[in-house]
Write a protein that holds these residues in place. Structure first.
Motif, PDB file in Angstrom:
ATOM      1  N   LYS A 167       0.826  -1.211   0.000  1.00 20.40           N
ATOM      2  CA  LYS A 167       0.000   0.000   0.000  1.00 20.40           C
ATOM      3  C   LYS A 167       0.860   1.260   0.000  1.00 20.40           C
ATOM      4  CE  LYS A 167      -4.036  -2.008   2.375  1.00 20.40           C
ATOM      5  NZ  LYS A 167      -4.854  -1.953   3.605  1.00 20.40           N
ATOM      6  N   HIS A 168       1.930   1.252   0.814  1.00 20.44           N
ATOM      7  CA  HIS A 168       2.830   2.417   0.868  1.00 20.44           C
ATOM      8  C   HIS A 168       3.495   2.677  -0.486  1.00 20.44           C
ATOM      9  CE1 HIS A 168       5.420   5.380   2.643  1.00 20.44           C
ATOM     10  NE2 HIS A 168       6.513   4.728   2.205  1.00 20.44           N
ATOM     11  N   VAL A 169       3.986   1.579  -1.108  1.00 14.64           N
ATOM     12  CA  VAL A 169       4.620   1.718  -2.425  1.00 14.64           C
ATOM     13  C   VAL A 169       3.612   2.216  -3.452  1.00 14.64           C
ATOM     14  CG1 VAL A 169       5.697   0.434  -4.304  1.00 14.64           C
ATOM     15  CG2 VAL A 169       6.416   0.024  -1.953  1.00 14.64           C
ATOM     16  N   GLU A 170       2.386   1.703  -3.347  1.00 12.36           N
ATOM     17  CA  GLU A 170       1.345   2.140  -4.275  1.00 12.36           C
ATOM     18  C   GLU A 170       1.045   3.633  -4.107  1.00 12.36           C
ATOM     19  OE1 GLU A 170      -3.281   1.019  -5.410  1.00 12.36           O
ATOM     20  OE2 GLU A 170      -2.256   0.025  -3.751  1.00 12.36           O
ATOM     21  N   ALA A 171       0.987   4.102  -2.849  1.00 11.42           N
ATOM     22  CA  ALA A 171       0.737   5.532  -2.619  1.00 11.42           C
ATOM     23  C   ALA A 171       1.878   6.386  -3.168  1.00 11.42           C
ATOM     24  CB  ALA A 171       0.565   5.776  -1.117  1.00 11.42           C
ATOM     25  N   GLU A 172       3.106   5.934  -2.928  1.00 14.10           N
ATOM     26  CA  GLU A 172       4.248   6.675  -3.471  1.00 14.10           C
ATOM     27  C   GLU A 172       4.208   6.737  -4.992  1.00 14.10           C
ATOM     28  OE1 GLU A 172       7.790   4.955  -2.010  1.00 14.10           O
ATOM     29  OE2 GLU A 172       7.634   5.862   0.004  1.00 14.10           O
ATOM     30  N   LEU A 173       3.923   5.604  -5.614  1.00  9.45           N
ATOM     31  CA  LEU A 173       3.855   5.585  -7.075  1.00  9.45           C
ATOM     32  C   LEU A 173       2.739   6.474  -7.597  1.00  9.45           C
ATOM     33  CD1 LEU A 173       4.523   1.806  -7.752  1.00  9.45           C
ATOM     34  CD2 LEU A 173       6.058   3.704  -8.230  1.00  9.45           C
ATOM     35  N   ARG A 174       1.598   6.496  -6.898  1.00  7.52           N
ATOM     36  CA  ARG A 174       0.508   7.363  -7.326  1.00  7.52           C
ATOM     37  C   ARG A 174       0.909   8.852  -7.228  1.00  7.52           C
ATOM     38  NH1 ARG A 174      -4.379   5.140  -8.265  1.00  7.52           N
ATOM     39  NH2 ARG A 174      -4.720   2.981  -7.633  1.00  7.52           N
ATOM     40  N   SER A 175       1.573   9.202  -6.084  1.00  7.49           N
ATOM     41  CA  SER A 175       2.024  10.604  -5.954  1.00  7.49           C
ATOM     42  C   SER A 175       3.048  10.960  -7.021  1.00  7.49           C
ATOM     43  CB  SER A 175       2.618  10.827  -4.556  1.00  7.49           C
ATOM     44  OG  SER A 175       3.770  10.010  -4.373  1.00  7.49           O
ATOM     45  N   ARG A 176       3.981  10.028  -7.284  1.00  9.36           N
ATOM     46  CA  ARG A 176       4.955  10.263  -8.346  1.00  9.36           C
ATOM     47  C   ARG A 176       4.271  10.414  -9.696  1.00  9.36           C
ATOM     48  NH1 ARG A 176      10.196   8.556  -7.505  1.00  9.36           N
ATOM     49  NH2 ARG A 176      10.568   9.343  -9.612  1.00  9.36           N
ATOM     50  N   LEU A 177       3.250   9.576  -9.911  1.00  5.28           N
ATOM     51  CA  LEU A 177       2.501   9.659 -11.158  1.00  5.28           C
ATOM     52  C   LEU A 177       1.802  11.014 -11.293  1.00  5.28           C
ATOM     53  CD1 LEU A 177       1.477   8.244 -13.705  1.00  5.28           C
ATOM     54  CD2 LEU A 177      -0.437   7.362 -12.333  1.00  5.28           C
ATOM     55  N   ALA A 178       1.236  11.511 -10.173  1.00  6.56           N
ATOM     56  CA  ALA A 178       0.565  12.820 -10.222  1.00  6.56           C
ATOM     57  C   ALA A 178       1.564  13.942 -10.517  1.00  6.56           C
ATOM     58  CB  ALA A 178      -0.156  13.084  -8.905  1.00  6.56           C
ATOM     59  N   THR A 179       2.715  13.883  -9.847  1.00  2.00           N
ATOM     60  CA  THR A 179       3.740  14.907 -10.105  1.00  2.00           C
ATOM     61  C   THR A 179       4.244  14.844 -11.540  1.00  2.00           C
ATOM     62  OG1 THR A 179       5.396  13.369  -9.226  1.00  2.00           O
ATOM     63  CG2 THR A 179       4.498  15.018  -7.709  1.00  2.00           C
ATOM     64  N   LEU A 180       4.436  13.636 -12.051  1.00  2.69           N
ATOM     65  CA  LEU A 180       4.887  13.504 -13.432  1.00  2.69           C
ATOM     66  C   LEU A 180       3.848  14.037 -14.408  1.00  2.69           C
ATOM     67  CD1 LEU A 180       6.599   9.994 -13.333  1.00  2.69           C
ATOM     68  CD2 LEU A 180       7.716  12.192 -13.651  1.00  2.69           C
ATOM     69  N   GLU A 181       2.590  13.777 -14.105  1.00  3.42           N
ATOM     70  CA  GLU A 181       1.545  14.304 -14.982  1.00  3.42           C
ATOM     71  C   GLU A 181       1.530  15.837 -14.968  1.00  3.42           C
ATOM     72  OE1 GLU A 181      -2.023  12.511 -13.661  1.00  3.42           O
ATOM     73  OE2 GLU A 181      -1.734  10.629 -14.759  1.00  3.42           O
ATOM     74  N   THR A 182       1.658  16.432 -13.764  1.00  3.19           N
ATOM     75  CA  THR A 182       1.708  17.905 -13.682  1.00  3.19           C
ATOM     76  C   THR A 182       2.942  18.449 -14.399  1.00  3.19           C
ATOM     77  OG1 THR A 182       2.804  17.686 -11.536  1.00  3.19           O
ATOM     78  CG2 THR A 182       0.424  18.005 -11.524  1.00  3.19           C
TER      79      THR A 182
END
Length: 738
Positions: free
Chosen positions: A134-149
């Motif tokens: 779950k922690h890795v998934e949250a980190e990847l999601r945040s990274r994905l959001a930053t990459l999209e921005t």
């Protein structure tokens, strides 16, 4: 103007190009960073995938193991259930069978306990793995959001740069069109200038021929008429009278007047200082009205009493120097003879200061040895002793530089002109040093007076004298400061005015030549006054001549009128009697004689009186013709002078046109070179713009492809994460149910 505009536009284009290159570098760096980040994310994703697969395999093995254990437990429970009724039926069985079943039960219990512990441990590991997932998934999601921005921001930057590049290209195209129009206009102007150049060259050629002829004629006249050239030798040239600079003389007189006022204030302050010092010696440390003062102080008082004979001449010398600077003289160091007198008076005052300095120091030592002197008062006296030495030294230094400035007016080789500015600068420094010394004296004497006023034996006379001395010291300090600042403010003007002297020469060679120059100046002024008077006399004579000619013409006209009247009367009297004719003829003869006498007195010339009208007509006709030709000669002379002035003006105008033609040729060449450089720069900038546009388009396409690939990888990662999450949730539900 066109070259300046082109240069400005080229500079702007260069700046825009440098900005675009810098932005390109930034974008390249951003793309490289994004590529590195995407590669790192891919690597991390691979590692996470491997760890998930490993955990999935462990989960599968554990699930299989749990199923085996569950089956085993069920079998054991079934066997236990079957064994319990058998145990009840066979309670009476032997000890061996009971012991065997007991041992089997204990073995099964231990095995079950181990399996339970292992299952608990596996559940803990599964829970930790789930939390980590779950922690890795949250980190990847945040990274994905930053990459999209970041991708959106980069896309916005790329769009803005694209618009900016398009605008720049349009602007450059417009500038190119304007420059082409300007170049055509410049070419047209260049053609016109070329035609005007040809015309001016023809005029210049004609003028050159005319001027060469005039030059030869002038050179021949100079060689024949000029006896010698007095500007060739500096000894002769120094005797030439320089141009009179009235503004310079008024400025020098104003400066000398200010200096005189400052010196007068300084002289008054010095007189008061020496006089009040003499009064102080008479009352402290011993009052002369009560007791006899020491022989040292008596001698010191005697010398101080003579201060006016040394101080007053300073004011007189400065006054004489001020009076010598008038509007009609030439004021330089070689002509300021009165500066030597002021220097001698200053030397005399320096001798006076040297004479009284030992007595002043001994008098202060005597005050220190007095029983009334405290340690603080003794310290102030020692400081005043040092200050008096400094004051004498400063005056000696000032006198040295003033004597150097007075040398050019007395000795030819006493001071070189190259050292004038240095000496003047040192005079300013000495004046500032004098001001500093006077400030120290004022400070120390104020402290000394304060201490003496606090003494129990201080009398009112001493207090009053100290106040007077202190006021004179303050006046000296103020005067020294004023004269120092005054000299510093005008030292640049003094240095600049040293070059004021004979034209085309280094200066006055010696005081004798300067004196001769001043005598020549006076003679030249007198000669100019005489010429002015002669000119006025000639003008008066010309006016009288004109009046004379006027009255002569009036007399001639009157004479002609009289002749006409006589002729008319004669013709009229022919019809009368003879007796009346004779009487009228006698009367007319008397009138003619009177008119002839008046004409002779008006002309102031001795002419015989003619008795016939024919002679009078001839003379009047000759005078009229003579006057007519004289007026014609005057008119032709004025026309000739006007023609000469017009020719001179035309020559000057032609010369100016030739200069303008040369400047136009130079500007034409520079404009042509600038046009070449401008066209080269335009072509180079266009090539660079095309290349940069292509490179940016390639980079934009690469970035768009990269962003698409990143979006695809992110979508795949998101799907894998969702599948992993679903599988982990199913496994957790199964484990919980189990």
């Amino acid at each position: 103007m066109a070259s300046a505009e082109l240069q400005g536009k080229y500079q702007k284009l260069a700046q825009e190009y440098s900005k675009l290159r810098a932005q390109n570098q930034v974008l390249k760096k951003g793309v490289v960073d994004e590529q590195a980040n995407s590669a790192a994310l891919k690597e991390q994703l691979k590692m996470k995938d491997q760890s998930l697969r490993k955990l999935q395999q462990e989960m599968d093995s554990l699930t299989f193991r749990n199923l085996q254990l569950a089956k085993r437990v069920e079998l054991l429970q079934d066997e236990l259930a079957l064994s319990e009724p058998r145990g009840k039926k066979n309670k009476k069985s032997g000890d061996s069978s009971s012991q065997l079943s007991q041992e089997q039960k204990s073995v099964f219990d231990e095995d079950l306990q181990k399996k339970i512990e292992e299952n608990e441990r596996l559940h803990i590991q599964f829970f930790e793995a789930d939390e980590q997932h779950k922690h890795v998934e949250a980190e990847l999601r945040s990274r994905l959001a930053t990459l999209e921005t970041d991708a959106a921001q980069h896309q916005a930057v790329v769009d803005g740069l694209t618009r900016k590049y398009m605008e720049t290209i349009e602007k450059l195209q417009n500038d190119k069109a304007k420059l082409e129009v300007k170049s055509q206009a410049l070419e047209k102007e260049a053609k016109e200038c070329r035609l005007r150049t040809e015309e001016c060259q023809l005029q210049l050629k004609n003028l050159h021929e005319d001027l060469s002829g005039r030059l030869e004629e002038s050179l021949s006249i100079i060689n024949e008429k000029v006896p010698f050239n007095d500007t060739k030798y500096s000894q002769y040239n120094a005797l030439n009278v320089p141009l009179h600079n009235r503004r310079h003389q008024l400025k020098m007189r104003d400066i000398a007047g200010q200096a005189l006022a400052f010196v007068q204030d300084l002289v008054m302050a010095l007189l008061n200082f020496h006089t009040y010092t003499e009064q102080r010696i008479q009352i402290f440390p011993v009052d002369s009205a009560i007791d006899t003062i020491s022989p040292l102080n008596q001698k010191f008082s005697q010398y101080l009493h003579e201060n006016a004979s040394y101080v007053r001449p300073l004011e007189e010398g400065m006054l004489h120097l001020f009076e010598s600077i008038t509007e009609d003289t030439v004021t330089v160091l070689e002509t300021t003879v009165k500066l030597k007198t002021f220097s001698e008076h200053l030397t005399s005052y320096i001798c006076f200061l040297r004479k009284i300095l030992p007595y002043q120091l001994k008098s202060l030592e005597e005050e220190c040895e007095s029983s009334l002197c405290t340690s603080a008062l003794r310290a102030r006296n020692l400081e005043l002793s040092q200050d008096m030495k400094k004051m004498t030294a400063v005056f000696e230094k000032l006198q040295t530089y003033v004597s150097l400035l007075a040398l050019p007016s007395t000795e030819p080789d006493g001071l070189l002109r190259t050292n004038y500015s240095t000496v003047l600068t040192n005079v300013g420094a000495a004046l500032h040093g004098f001001h500093d010394v006077m400030k120290d004296i004022s400070k120390h004497y104020s402290q000394k007076a304060t201490i003496e006023h606090e003494l129990p034996t201080a009398t009112q006379k001493l207090i009053t004298t100290n106040d007077c001395i202190l006021s004179s010291v303050v006046a000296l300090t103020s005067g020294a400061g004023k004269i120092a600042s005054f000299f510093s403010n005008n030292v640049d003007y003094f240095v600049a005015s040293l070059s004021y002297g004979p034209k085309a020469a280094s200066g006055f060679i010696s005081p004798l030549s300067a004196e001769c120059m001043l005598q020549f100046k006076k003679k030249a002024a007198a000669y100019m006054k005489t010429l002015r008077k002669v000119q006025q006399s000639l003008e008066k004579i010309s006016k009288l001549e004109q009046e004379k000619e006027h009255w002569m013409l009036e007399a001639q006209l009157a004479k002609i009128k009289l002749e006409k009247e006589n002729q008319r009367i004669t013709d009229k009297l022919k019809s009368t009697s003879s007796g009346q004719v004779v009487g009228l003829a006698q009367e007319n003869a008397s009138v003619v004689n009177a008119a002839g006498q008046e004409e002779a007195s008006a002309k102031a010339v001795q002419e015989p009186v003619h008795g016939t009208n024919l002679v009078l007509d001839v003379e009047s006709r000759e005078d009229l013709i003579k006057n007519h030709y004289m007026a014609r000669i005057v008119e032709l002379t004025s026309q000739l002078q006007l023609a000469d002035s017009k020719s001179v003006h035309f020559y000057a105008e032609c010369r100016a046109l030739s200069k303008r033609l040369a400047l136009a040729e130079k500007s034409k060449e520079t404009l042509a070179e600038e046009m070449k450089v401008a066209s080269q720069n335009i072509s180079r900038l266009q090539d660079e713009l095309t290349t940069t546009k292509r490179s940016y388009e390639d980079q934009l396409s690469m970035m768009s492809d990269h962003l698409c690939s990143m979006n695809e990888t992110l979508s795949k990662q998101r799907e894998e994460i969702d599948t992993l999450k679903m599988s982990s949730k199913g496994n957790s539900k199964k484990n919980k149910s189990r």
